[in-house]
Write an enzyme that holds these catalytic residues in place. Structure first.
Site, PDB file in Angstrom:
ATOM      1  N   ARG A  26       8.031 -11.463  -8.556  1.00 52.93           N
ATOM      2  CA  ARG A  26       6.757 -11.374  -7.060  1.00 52.93           C
ATOM      3  C   ARG A  26       5.733 -11.706  -7.709  1.00 52.93           C
ATOM      4  NH1 ARG A  26       7.779  -5.483  -5.694  1.00 52.93           N
ATOM      5  NH2 ARG A  26       9.662  -5.251  -5.903  1.00 52.93           N
ATOM      6  N   ARG A  30       1.447  -8.893  -2.636  1.00 49.85           N
ATOM      7  CA  ARG A  30       0.753  -8.111  -2.511  1.00 49.85           C
ATOM      8  C   ARG A  30      -0.743  -8.467  -3.456  1.00 49.85           C
ATOM      9  NH1 ARG A  30       2.710  -2.302  -1.830  1.00 49.85           N
ATOM     10  NH2 ARG A  30       3.495  -3.244  -3.090  1.00 49.85           N
ATOM     11  N   ARG A  39       1.395  -9.924   6.398  1.00 50.01           N
ATOM     12  CA  ARG A  39       1.986  -9.380   5.873  1.00 50.01           C
ATOM     13  C   ARG A  39       1.104  -8.407   7.237  1.00 50.01           C
ATOM     14  NH1 ARG A  39       2.956  -4.240   5.558  1.00 50.01           N
ATOM     15  NH2 ARG A  39       3.747  -3.328   4.116  1.00 50.01           N
ATOM     16  N   ASP A  76      13.895  -8.691  -0.011  1.00 55.99           N
ATOM     17  CA  ASP A  76      14.156  -8.117  -0.790  1.00 55.99           C
ATOM     18  C   ASP A  76      15.984  -7.579  -1.611  1.00 55.99           C
ATOM     19  OD1 ASP A  76      12.392  -5.662  -1.843  1.00 55.99           O
ATOM     20  OD2 ASP A  76      14.055  -5.006  -1.560  1.00 55.99           O
ATOM     21  N   TYR A 153      19.856   2.921  -5.559  1.00 56.46           N
ATOM     22  CA  TYR A 153      18.687   3.339  -4.219  1.00 56.46           C
ATOM     23  C   TYR A 153      19.962   3.668  -3.014  1.00 56.46           C
ATOM     24  CZ  TYR A 153      15.295   1.049  -5.976  1.00 56.46           C
ATOM     25  OH  TYR A 153      13.960   0.182  -6.714  1.00 56.46           O
TER      26      TYR A 153
HETATM   27  O1  CP3 Z   1       9.336 -11.979  -6.073  1.00 58.24           O
HETATM   28  C1  CP3 Z   1       9.459 -12.705  -5.305  1.00 58.24           C
HETATM   29  O2  CP3 Z   1       8.386 -13.615  -4.597  1.00 58.24           O
HETATM   30  C2  CP3 Z   1      10.799 -13.023  -4.004  1.00 58.24           C
HETATM   31  C3  CP3 Z   1      10.618 -11.073  -3.189  1.00 58.24           C
HETATM   32  C4  CP3 Z   1      11.116  -9.482  -3.882  1.00 58.24           C
HETATM   33  C5  CP3 Z   1      10.554  -8.732  -3.042  1.00 58.24           C
HETATM   34  N1  CP3 Z   1      11.742  -7.791  -3.787  1.00 58.24           N
HETATM   35  C6  CP3 Z   1       9.314  -8.883  -2.074  1.00 58.24           C
HETATM   36  C7  CP3 Z   1       9.323  -7.315  -2.251  1.00 58.24           C
HETATM   37  C8  CP3 Z   1      11.950  -9.811  -4.480  1.00 58.24           C
HETATM   38  C9  CP3 Z   1      13.238 -10.622  -5.877  1.00 58.24           C
HETATM   39  C10 CP3 Z   1      12.535  -8.346  -4.832  1.00 58.24           C
HETATM   40  C11 CP3 Z   1      13.413  -8.032  -5.945  1.00 58.24           C
HETATM   41  C12 CP3 Z   1      13.672  -5.997  -5.516  1.00 58.24           C
HETATM   42  N2  CP3 Z   1      12.785  -5.135  -4.622  1.00 58.24           N
HETATM   43  C13 CP3 Z   1      13.867  -5.314  -6.425  1.00 58.24           C
HETATM   44  C14 CP3 Z   1      14.156  -6.379  -8.395  1.00 58.24           C
HETATM   45  C15 CP3 Z   1      13.563  -6.744  -9.023  1.00 58.24           C
HETATM   46  C16 CP3 Z   1      12.213  -5.539  -9.609  1.00 58.24           C
HETATM   47  O3  CP3 Z   1      10.605  -5.567  -9.128  1.00 58.24           O
HETATM   48  O4  CP3 Z   1      12.845  -4.648 -10.482  1.00 58.24           O
HETATM   49  C17 CP3 Z   1      13.909  -4.823  -6.234  1.00 58.24           C
HETATM   50  C18 CP3 Z   1      13.758  -3.040  -7.229  1.00 58.24           C
HETATM   51  C19 CP3 Z   1      13.149  -3.772  -5.095  1.00 58.24           C
HETATM   52  C20 CP3 Z   1      13.017  -2.640  -3.863  1.00 58.24           C
HETATM   53  C21 CP3 Z   1      11.576  -2.059  -3.661  1.00 58.24           C
HETATM   54  N3  CP3 Z   1      11.062  -3.392  -2.831  1.00 58.24           N
HETATM   55  C22 CP3 Z   1      11.062  -2.054  -3.584  1.00 58.24           C
HETATM   56  C23 CP3 Z   1      10.997  -0.042  -4.522  1.00 58.24           C
HETATM   57  C24 CP3 Z   1      10.040  -2.113  -3.247  1.00 58.24           C
HETATM   58  C25 CP3 Z   1       8.585  -0.968  -3.511  1.00 58.24           C
HETATM   59  C26 CP3 Z   1       7.226  -1.649  -4.066  1.00 58.24           C
HETATM   60  C27 CP3 Z   1       5.882  -1.813  -3.841  1.00 58.24           C
HETATM   61  O5  CP3 Z   1       5.468  -1.991  -4.351  1.00 58.24           O
HETATM   62  O6  CP3 Z   1       5.639  -0.428  -2.452  1.00 58.24           O
HETATM   63  C28 CP3 Z   1      10.201  -3.272  -2.041  1.00 58.24           C
HETATM   64  C29 CP3 Z   1       9.237  -3.381  -1.168  1.00 58.24           C
HETATM   65  C30 CP3 Z   1       8.563  -5.160  -1.532  1.00 58.24           C
HETATM   66  N4  CP3 Z   1       9.911  -6.046  -1.927  1.00 58.24           N
HETATM   67  C31 CP3 Z   1       7.308  -5.843  -1.222  1.00 58.24           C
HETATM   68  C32 CP3 Z   1       7.618  -6.867  -2.087  1.00 58.24           C
HETATM   69  C33 CP3 Z   1       6.407  -8.056  -1.559  1.00 58.24           C
HETATM   70  C34 CP3 Z   1       6.214  -5.212  -1.325  1.00 58.24           C
HETATM   71  C35 CP3 Z   1       6.312  -4.255   0.247  1.00 58.24           C
HETATM   72  C36 CP3 Z   1       4.954  -4.924   1.141  1.00 58.24           C
HETATM   73  O7  CP3 Z   1       4.591  -5.826   1.293  1.00 58.24           O
HETATM   74  O8  CP3 Z   1       4.622  -3.496   1.924  1.00 58.24           O
END
Ligand code: CP3
Length: 350
Positions: A26, A30, A39, A76, A153
């Site tokens: 990540r 944010r 964003r 994602d 999911y």
């Molecule tokens: O690592 C990186 O920088 C690359 C980008 C990346 C994202 N999601 C961007 C993202 C990666 C590798 C993921 C993987 C991901 N997504 C996982 C597996 C990794 C982990 O954390 O265990 C999972 C379970 C998801 C599913 C997912 N996507 C969730 C649960 C959410 C919401 C989380 C939240 O904090 O709101 C997302 C959205 C998401 N994916 C965001 C980002 C930066 C935040 C959304 C936003 O910017 O509004």
């Protein structure tokens, strides 16, 4: 374009490096004000992820700000189920949601491997553009969710405290869950292969929820499909090989199995020491991890101390990729992230 920094690829091949490579799960997110600005311009998370120019911009942001040794494509894990027709959206403050979750055998029967050149083309376009814009500065990592984590999911339709529906399915209709995992695995393999063809130089699978299963169910519903991916994903030979990293939250009980899966690297969380992980993986794989992300809330002195302890725990010799044990959180201080990244390089050079 020759790679100017190949520490990540050397460490994954268990070759000596001048400094331990570091990147952070990540890292594009944010906690960075520049991410929040892009964003806001995109309007929504999917608006950002499906726009290759904007996805490229946010991928490069952490690499420009910190001395990171890798970039990870901004996307994602839920792009695959979205492309399978489940209708992904992100409600503000609520996390991901599917309009059409998988709730019946008929729903499972309808699922097909999405076409990588059309339905998921935006991801491949982003990979190609990022590779070009990186200009060989650091390698680019492509990724996917694990079949079990995606199934969590897909069946639940959103995040969950306990993923009760998918666990119920595992016990009440295991054949149905296997059919679901089967088609998702084929999609994951095609997705990773397409990212590799588009220019990804390392590949990673995120198994965020497999570790919540009891051991017999983990082996049947998570490990089996991770192993299938590691065994069947074509990724070149010798020095041309594109390494595969299997990350799992709570995968410590299964390190021997994961080390024998055929993957090049295993990502671990902080509930196991790197010293123990290294012994149990017995030199078969590189190890990625594993600082508790909450360490970043502590003082710079404490962060530096924990970085040194993590490096010491792995010990001398090749095969370590420094990372957190899970992702960065939105409320973390970018200056603390800088302290971490710089400390990894400073201490591992000594
Ligand atoms: O690592 C990186 O920088 C690359 C980008 C990346 C994202 N999601 C961007 C993202 C990666 C590798 C993921 C993987 C991901 N997504 C996982 C597996 C990794 C982990 O954390 O265990 C999972 C379970 C998801 C599913 C997912 N996507 C969730 C649960 C959410 C919401 C989380 C939240 O904090 O709101 C997302 C959205 C998401 N994916 C965001 C980002 C930066 C935040 C959304 C936003 O910017 O509004």
């Amino acid at each position: 374009m020759p790679l100017q920094n190949d520490r990540l690829l050397r460490a994954l091949a268990r070759q000596p490096v001048d400094r331990t490579p570091v990147w952070l799960m990540r890292q594009a997110g944010r906690f960075l004000p520049e991410y929040r600005a892009t964003r806001a311009r995109a309007g929504s998370f999917m608006g950002l992820a499906t726009n290759p120019e904007l996805a490229c911009e946010v991928t490069l942001q952490p690499v420009q700000r910190f001395a990171l040794d890798a970039a990870i494509v901004f996307s994602d894990i839920l792009t695959i189920p979205d492309a399978m027709g489940l209708g992904l959206s992100f409600e503000t403050g609520e996390g991901p949601r599917f309009a059409r979750p998988v709730r019946s055998n008929a729903d499972i029967a309808k699922l097909a491997v999405p076409d990588m050149d059309t339905e998921l083309r935006y991801v491949m376009d982003a990979v190609r553009l990022i590779r070009r814009e990186l200009g060989g500065k650091v390698p680019l990592i492509g990724f996917s969710g694990s079949p079990f984590t995606l199934a969590c999911y897909m069946v639940e339709g959103s995040g969950s405290d306990n993923f009760a529906r998918v666990k119920m399915l595992a016990l009440d209709d295991p054949a149905a869950l296997h059919r679901l995992l089967d088609v998702v695995s084929e999609a994951v393999i095609a997705y990773l292969a397409a990212q590799r063809a588009a220019g990804a130089q390392a590949l990673m699978v995120f198994d965020t929820w497999g570790g919540t299963l009891a051991p017999h169910l983990y082996r049947e519903f998570s490990l089996r499909y991770l192993t299938r991916i590691a065994q069947t994903l074509a990724r070149g030979e010798g020095s041309e090989r594109t390494p595969l990293i299997l990350f799992g939250k709570g995968n410590a009980p299964y390190l021997e199995d994961l080390a024998a899966s055929g993957a090049e690297g295993i990502g671990v969380d902080w509930t196991v020491s790197l010293a123990e992980a290294r012994v149990r993986c017995a030199g078969k794989v590189a190890i990625q991890g594993n600082l508790d992300p909450s360490t970043l809330y502590a003082s710079p002195d404490a962060i530096r101390r924990e970085v040194r302890r993590t490096l010491d725990s792995y010990g001398p010799g090749p095969g370590h990729v420094f990372n957190l044990g899970h992702g960065l959180a939105p409320d973390m201080d970018p200056e603390h992230v800088r302290v971490l990244v710089d400390a990894v390089h400073e201490f591992s050079a000594q």
